[in-house]
Design a protein around this motif. Structure first.
Motif, mmCIF file in Angstrom:
data_model
loop_
_atom_site.group_PDB
_atom_site.id
_atom_site.type_symbol
_atom_site.label_atom_id
_atom_site.label_comp_id
_atom_site.label_asym_id
_atom_site.label_seq_id
_atom_site.Cartn_x
_atom_site.Cartn_y
_atom_site.Cartn_z
ATOM 1 N N ILE A 58 29.483 34.351 37.480
ATOM 2 C CA ILE A 58 29.726 33.428 38.594
ATOM 3 C C ILE A 58 29.208 32.038 38.263
ATOM 4 O O ILE A 58 29.879 31.019 38.507
ATOM 5 C CB ILE A 58 29.066 33.957 39.881
ATOM 6 C CG1 ILE A 58 29.748 35.254 40.340
ATOM 7 C CG2 ILE A 58 29.142 32.916 40.987
ATOM 8 C CD1 ILE A 58 31.180 35.094 40.756
ATOM 9 N N GLY A 59 27.990 31.957 37.697
ATOM 10 C CA GLY A 59 27.432 30.652 37.340
ATOM 11 C C GLY A 59 28.283 29.941 36.298
ATOM 12 O O GLY A 59 28.561 28.735 36.424
ATOM 13 N N ARG B 55 34.913 29.892 28.273
ATOM 14 C CA ARG B 55 33.537 29.568 28.677
ATOM 15 C C ARG B 55 32.830 30.810 29.214
ATOM 16 O O ARG B 55 31.639 31.023 28.952
ATOM 17 C CB ARG B 55 33.561 28.466 29.737
ATOM 18 C CG ARG B 55 33.843 27.081 29.201
ATOM 19 C CD ARG B 55 32.590 26.418 28.631
ATOM 20 N NE ARG B 55 31.690 26.025 29.683
ATOM 21 C CZ ARG B 55 31.721 24.839 30.304
ATOM 22 N NH1 ARG B 55 32.653 23.941 29.967
ATOM 23 N NH2 ARG B 55 30.841 24.539 31.236
ATOM 24 N N LEU B 56 33.549 31.629 29.948
ATOM 25 C CA LEU B 56 32.953 32.875 30.435
ATOM 26 C C LEU B 56 32.592 33.785 29.268
ATOM 27 O O LEU B 56 31.533 34.430 29.263
ATOM 28 C CB LEU B 56 33.915 33.595 31.384
ATOM 29 C CG LEU B 56 34.329 32.870 32.654
ATOM 30 C CD1 LEU B 56 35.155 33.796 33.546
ATOM 31 C CD2 LEU B 56 33.124 32.358 33.418
ATOM 32 N N GLU B 57 33.481 33.834 28.266
ATOM 33 C CA GLU B 57 33.213 34.649 27.082
ATOM 34 C C GLU B 57 31.944 34.177 26.380
ATOM 35 O O GLU B 57 31.081 34.988 25.983
ATOM 36 C CB GLU B 57 34.412 34.554 26.136
ATOM 37 C CG GLU B 57 34.385 35.532 24.985
ATOM 38 C CD GLU B 57 34.786 36.937 25.413
ATOM 39 O OE1 GLU B 57 33.889 37.806 25.415
ATOM 40 O OE2 GLU B 57 35.956 37.144 25.735
ATOM 41 N N ARG B 58 31.806 32.867 26.223
ATOM 42 C CA ARG B 58 30.622 32.337 25.537
ATOM 43 C C ARG B 58 29.355 32.564 26.354
ATOM 44 O O ARG B 58 28.290 32.828 25.787
ATOM 45 C CB ARG B 58 30.818 30.843 25.240
ATOM 46 C CG ARG B 58 31.910 30.580 24.210
ATOM 47 C CD ARG B 58 31.821 29.147 23.686
ATOM 48 N NE ARG B 58 32.105 28.159 24.729
ATOM 49 C CZ ARG B 58 33.312 27.701 25.007
ATOM 50 N NH1 ARG B 58 34.386 28.169 24.351
ATOM 51 N NH2 ARG B 58 33.485 26.789 25.938
ATOM 52 N N ALA B 59 29.461 32.464 27.662
ATOM 53 C CA ALA B 59 28.286 32.703 28.508
ATOM 54 C C ALA B 59 27.797 34.139 28.375
ATOM 55 O O ALA B 59 26.585 34.396 28.303
ATOM 56 C CB ALA B 59 28.622 32.389 29.968
ATOM 57 N N LEU B 60 28.721 35.086 28.317
ATOM 58 C CA LEU B 60 28.332 36.487 28.141
ATOM 59 C C LEU B 60 27.732 36.723 26.761
ATOM 60 O O LEU B 60 26.794 37.512 26.603
ATOM 61 C CB LEU B 60 29.541 37.397 28.353
ATOM 62 C CG LEU B 60 29.990 37.556 29.813
ATOM 63 C CD1 LEU B 60 31.307 38.322 29.865
ATOM 64 C CD2 LEU B 60 28.928 38.282 30.622
ATOM 65 N N VAL C 204 24.107 35.645 45.223
ATOM 66 C CA VAL C 204 24.941 35.638 44.020
ATOM 67 C C VAL C 204 26.423 35.561 44.381
ATOM 68 O O VAL C 204 27.205 34.897 43.696
ATOM 69 C CB VAL C 204 24.664 36.903 43.180
ATOM 70 C CG1 VAL C 204 25.653 37.018 42.033
ATOM 71 C CG2 VAL C 204 23.244 36.878 42.645
ATOM 72 N N LEU C 205 26.802 36.222 45.470
ATOM 73 C CA LEU C 205 28.217 36.397 45.795
ATOM 74 C C LEU C 205 28.502 35.978 47.235
ATOM 75 O O LEU C 205 28.820 36.818 48.076
ATOM 76 C CB LEU C 205 28.583 37.871 45.585
ATOM 77 C CG LEU C 205 30.064 38.200 45.376
ATOM 78 C CD1 LEU C 205 30.561 37.573 44.092
ATOM 79 C CD2 LEU C 205 30.227 39.710 45.324
ATOM 80 N N PRO C 206 28.396 34.690 47.551
ATOM 81 C CA PRO C 206 28.665 34.254 48.924
ATOM 82 C C PRO C 206 30.149 34.327 49.261
ATOM 83 O O PRO C 206 31.007 34.159 48.394
ATOM 84 C CB PRO C 206 28.170 32.798 48.940
ATOM 85 C CG PRO C 206 28.317 32.351 47.527
ATOM 86 C CD PRO C 206 28.041 33.563 46.672
ATOM 87 N N THR C 207 30.454 34.584 50.516
ATOM 88 C CA THR C 207 31.840 34.607 50.969
ATOM 89 C C THR C 207 32.402 33.185 50.980
ATOM 90 O O THR C 207 31.759 32.276 51.505
ATOM 91 C CB THR C 207 31.931 35.211 52.376
ATOM 92 O OG1 THR C 207 31.437 36.543 52.329
ATOM 93 C CG2 THR C 207 33.365 35.217 52.876
ATOM 94 N N PRO C 208 33.567 32.957 50.393
ATOM 95 C CA PRO C 208 34.120 31.600 50.363
ATOM 96 C C PRO C 208 34.546 31.137 51.753
ATOM 97 O O PRO C 208 34.763 31.933 52.662
ATOM 98 C CB PRO C 208 35.326 31.747 49.433
ATOM 99 C CG PRO C 208 35.700 33.187 49.506
ATOM 100 C CD PRO C 208 34.423 33.945 49.698
ATOM 101 N N ALA C 209 34.676 29.816 51.884
ATOM 102 C CA ALA C 209 35.164 29.237 53.132
ATOM 103 C C ALA C 209 36.593 29.706 53.388
ATOM 104 O O ALA C 209 37.337 30.038 52.451
ATOM 105 C CB ALA C 209 35.108 27.716 53.070
#
Length: 388
Positions: free
Chosen positions: A195-196, A214-219, A133-138
């Motif tokens: 995250i998705g 968009r995050l608000e609508r996803a929740l 779910v939470l990979p470390t970024p490059a």
């Protein structure tokens, strides 16, 4: 939320406790023998011989538990032969009592071992889920240096509600750091939703405000799917940032989250306080339009975003950790060194006793003419990791 004690005092105390437990069964057997030899026949050492294997059972291996039980029976038998006769009923009953305790200890050891194996399997599953779910970024994204850390409050805890993500998009590098209210699998599910939604919205939305919506609508969709989420129990604080290519600025939308900090190359520091604060994500209490605010991001500067596990870390006197005050005037070679120094300083402030998870994300704009750096990433704690 759980606590941990990983400071020097706590570590020494843990080592002393393990050493004490390791020698305790042997000490019980030796003490029983000494007690039997130095006291009248009417006093019995049986409780000490019974306790030895029972103490060993939850802490020792199966073989060590068996050896402890056998040693208790043998020492008891030798003492009976020296002081009494096994033809009498009382010594035989004592031997049977000690032998029964040894068998019971063996059973307890098996139960504890199976429980430990199940717990270890659950930890592996939890850690794998968080890594997915939470990979470390490059370490290098869109021409920027990036570093991220996840510090769990408990040494054996992997499932938490803090989150971070970085995306290289046509509109620049976009970032999010957030904190889900609550813990456990429900928090991980909310993290996965955020995250998705962020990864999809960051690529598609032209504005940072659009990403927040968009995050608000996803929740909201997730709340409908679950049959409704209580606004006071399901909200998420979040800070979103956008660094357009070549613009020398950063845009931020803050949804009830701790203010990011901008560290300059000369040690100066700015707290990026929003002039129009908004409610956290998921708090459906009316229409609150998002407004992205801009700040200069000069060459050599580093943007630091974090969750309240950092700003609300307390020392022994209850004083909160102030990242701005602790970092002001300090210069770091890059984001990774900044996060390493920060996590070490928090441990020093709290004495190793954190009460909340902590997510950190640092993004540095290289200075003019700064050469490409290669570094070895130091793995700290049990935070989620893995290449993005």
């Amino acid at each position: 939320m759980g606590k941990r004690d990983t400071g020097p005092g706590g570590a020494r105390g843990g080592v002393r406790a393990r050493r004490f437990v390791r020698v305790l069964p042997t000490a019980m057997i030796a003490g029983g023998a000494l007690f039997d030899v130095t006291t009248p026949p009417t006093f019995t050492p049986v409780p000490l011989f019974v306790a030895a294997p029972l103490i060993a059972a939850p802490f020792f291996s199966r073989a060590s538990t068996v050896r402890t039980g056998i040693a208790s029976v043998l020492v008891m038998a030798v003492l009976d032969l020296l002081t009494r006769t096994l033809r009498e009923a009382e010594p035989v009953i004592e031997l049977l009592t000690v032998a029964t305790a040894g068998l019971l200890a063996l059973f307890i050891n098996g139960v504890v071992r199976r429980s430990n194996e199940q717990l270890a399997s659950a930890r592996v599953i939890a850690e794998t889920a968080m890594r997915a779910v939470l990979p470390t970024p490059a370490e290098r994204i869109g021409g920027l240096h990036v570093a991220a850390r996840y510090e769990a409050a408990q040494a054996d805890e992997y499932v938490g509600g803090d989150l971070f993500a970085v995306a290289d998009t046509p509109y620049g590098v976009r970032l999010v750091v957030g904190d889900v209210r609550g813990k456990g699998l429900d928090a991980v599910a909310a993290v996965a939703v955020v995250i998705g939604a962020f990864r999809e919205a960051a690529e598609q939305e032209r504005s940072l405000e659009g990403v927040a919506q968009r995050l608000e609508r996803a929740l909201a969709r997730e709340g409908t799917r679950r049959g409704g989420l209580d606004a006071m129990e399901g909200f998420i604080t979040a800070a979103l940032a956008e660094i357009p290519p070549g613009a020398g600025l950063v845009r931020i939308v803050n949804r009830g989250h701790p203010e990011p900090i901008l560290l300059h190359a000369d040690g100066k520091l700015d707290v990026l306080t929003s002039a129009s604060p908004a409610l956290p994500l998921g708090m459906d209490l009316g229409v609150w339009p998002d407004r992205a605010e801009e700040w200069p991001l000069p060459a050599g500067a580093t943007l630091l975003m974090f969750t309240d596990g950092l700003s609300e870390a307390r020392d022994a006197a209850g004083a909160f950790y102030d990242p701005a005050a602790r970092l002001r005037g300090r210069i770091f070679p890059g984001p990774e060194e900044l996060l390493s120094a920060l996590t070490d300083d928090v441990r020093l402030h709290t004495g190793g006793r954190s009460t909340d998870d902590m997510a950190l994300l640092a993004v540095g704009r290289p200075a003019e003419g700064q050469p490409e750096r290669r570094r070895t990433v130091k793995i700290v704690g049990r935070g989620p990791g893995g290449p993005e």
